[in-house]
Design an enzyme around this catalytic site. Structure first.
Site, PDB file in Angstrom:
ATOM      1  CD  GLN A 112      -2.447  -1.275   2.729  1.00 13.50           C
ATOM      2  OE1 GLN A 112      -3.580  -0.851   2.925  1.00 13.50           O
ATOM      3  NE2 GLN A 112      -1.721  -1.823   3.690  1.00 13.50           N
ATOM      4  CG  ASN A 113       4.185   1.215   2.218  1.00 15.16           C
ATOM      5  OD1 ASN A 113       3.200   1.532   2.870  1.00 15.16           O
ATOM      6  ND2 ASN A 113       5.102   0.373   2.671  1.00 15.16           N
ATOM      7  CB  SER A 119      -3.819   0.297  10.328  1.00 13.29           C
ATOM      8  OG  SER A 119      -4.180   0.919   9.106  1.00 13.29           O
ATOM      9  CG  HIS A 143      -2.743   3.001  -2.129  1.00 17.66           C
ATOM     10  ND1 HIS A 143      -2.558   2.637  -0.816  1.00 17.66           N
ATOM     11  CD2 HIS A 143      -4.024   2.670  -2.433  1.00 17.66           C
ATOM     12  CE1 HIS A 143      -3.687   2.124  -0.338  1.00 17.66           C
ATOM     13  NE2 HIS A 143      -4.579   2.138  -1.302  1.00 17.66           N
TER      14      HIS A 143
END
Length: 471
Positions: free
Chosen positions: A114-115, A211, A134
């Site tokens: 997701q980084n 998370s 992303h």
């Protein structure tokens, strides 16, 4: 103006309602969980790893929901954390490099991130085995032909907007776009489809430093459950998916991964950063044809408008110091104009002074100049040159090694363009057992490593992968 990393993150990360309190498993509990995870990885047939911001905090990049995370500080009305080094100089962490080793060994089948920091790609994970959900702050893509361009600088836009550069394919030439998503942008099928496919195939999905709140990405690991797969979560904060996990480990990601690699008896490879630049020497005869008016330029390989983010200044001197005046170039573009007698040959000495975040302060390169039309044009095997530089840097344990990758001649205006590769960083990680010294005794580590190895020998290291990027 280029957006800062924290500003880019605010476009792709929602605040959510998860608590920001950090939890740490007691040492004996952490030890037992690491042992279980190592055994699961040892037995896995299709391991998928799902990563979030927590794997990059040790690289100097802030996370979101930790005590010093971006969203925590914003909620408290505090200033965002200062970066310890320029974002474009962030180095892959122990965890990043451990994943590279597992992929090369054939253990890790696919990686989902997701980084947008680009560190997985920079560390050496093959593009075809990576989904950057992303986007990537250092990546541009051609919407026409699909070619991707990995840059050494942050792309100046977000939201899949057009940048200032075009596709270098002569048959295309379309305007490039950034790859970082904005709020309203859906996850691209090019990244999402293989991520979903591999999660369904996975017998283990290892979630590191996330998370697990950003939808729809956070639901990807759950797809493994339908096929009997298991989820393992390593995160300092509790997540909404903890109840679905076979193991939840509250510990620092680097420490957990170091322990797993030690128990699997696998070494974490060093990271070697190699940057590219080009030296352009352009010449033209004076009207009386007695002199040569020449221009030296030290430039980015990514286009004439692109800056060299890792070079602070360039010092130009000559071996024959009596006839030529030295110069220091402080501002980009680094360009020097001079006039020389047509029959005169000489040797330039370039000292490249590096900016913050580089492993050495400077390097010198000698360039012979005789103003003859060069026939010494070549294009060496790039990957072979880079591998040799990397091997030498690891052996010498220092930066600054450089080599020519290609040289070309342009007839109008008459120019010689030489592309150089240079080692600007090397990071070696200490033995993994030392990383766990405060929670695992050496005796226990040795006993568990031997226990894991009883199930069979580790796979042989596969051949390196060739990236399919264009510079």
């Amino acid at each position: 103006m280029s957006l800062g990393y924290a500003e880019k993150l605010s476009f792709i990360e929602d605040v959510g309602n998860v608590g920001m309190t950090e939890h740490f498993d007691p040492p004996h509990v952490l030890q037992e969980k690491i042992e279980r995870l190592a055994m699961m990885i040892k037995k896995s047939k299709h391991l998928v790893v799902f990563t979030g911001a927590g794997i990059s905090t040790s690289c100097g990049i802030p996370d979101f929901r930790g005590p010093k995370g971006i969203w925590t500080l914003q909620r408290e009305g505090k200033a965002l954390p200062e970066a310890s080094l320029p974002f474009h100089r962030a180095m892959p962490s122990l965890t990043h490099m451990a994943l590279v080793e597992l992929e090369k060994a054939g253990v890790l089948k696919f990686l989902i991130s997701q980084n947008v920091d680009g560190l997985h790609l920079r560390s050496g994970i093959p593009r075809e085995k990576l989904a950057e959900l992303h986007g990537n702050s250092f990546m541009e893509a051609c919407p026409s032909c699909g070619v991707e361009y990995l840059r050494d600088f942050e792309v100046e836009t977000i939201g899949l907007k057009e940048t200032s550069r075009r596709c270098s394919d002569v048959k295309c030439g379309a305007k490039l776009k950034d790859t970082v998503l904005d709020w309203e942008d859906a996850l691209p099928p090019k990244e999402m489809d293989p991520a979903e496919k591999h999660c369904r195939m996975a017998d283990v999905v290892l979630c590191l430093g996330t998370s697990l709140q950003i939808t729809p990405a956070c639901n990807l690991p759950l797809k493994s459950l339908r096929g009997g797969g298991k989820i393992v979560i390593v995160n300092l904060q509790k997540t909404p998916k903890d109840k679905k996990a076979s193991i939840v480990i509250h510990g620092r990601v680097d420490k957990v991964v170091a322990g797993v690699m030690d128990l699997l008896n696998r070494q974490i490879p060093p990271f070697v950063r190699i940057d590219l630049f080009q030296v352009i020497l352009t010449q033209a005869l004076s009207i009386d044809k007695k002199y040569v008016n020449w221009t030296l330029q030290v430039a980015s390989i990514h286009g004439h408008r692109a800056l060299l983010p890792f070079v602070k200044s360039v010092e130009v001197s000559f071996l024959d110091k009596q006839d030529y005046k030295a110069a220091i170039l402080h501002e980009q573009p680094f360009r020097l104009k001079r006039r020389t007698m047509r029959t005169k040959s000489f040797e330039l000495v370039l000292r490249l002074n590096f900016g913050g975040g580089c492993g050495c302060q400077s390097v010198e390169i000698n360039i012979p100049v005789d103003f003859k039309v060069s026939t010494d044009c070549f294009n060496l095997e790039k990957e072979a040159v880079l591998q040799k530089l990397s091997d030498t840097a690891i052996q010498d344990l220092c930066c600054g090694q450089n080599a020519v990758i290609e040289r070309n001649t342009i007839l109008t205006p008459k120019s010689e363009v030489t592309v150089y590769a240079i080692v600007t960083n090397i990071v070696q990680h200490s033995k993994t057992s030392k990383a766990l010294a405060d929670s695992l005794s050496n005796g226990n580590v040795k006993r568990r490593r031997e226990s894991l190895n009883e199930t069979g020998t580790s796979r042989k290291r596969s051949k390196g992968h060739t990236r399919k990027f264009r510079s």
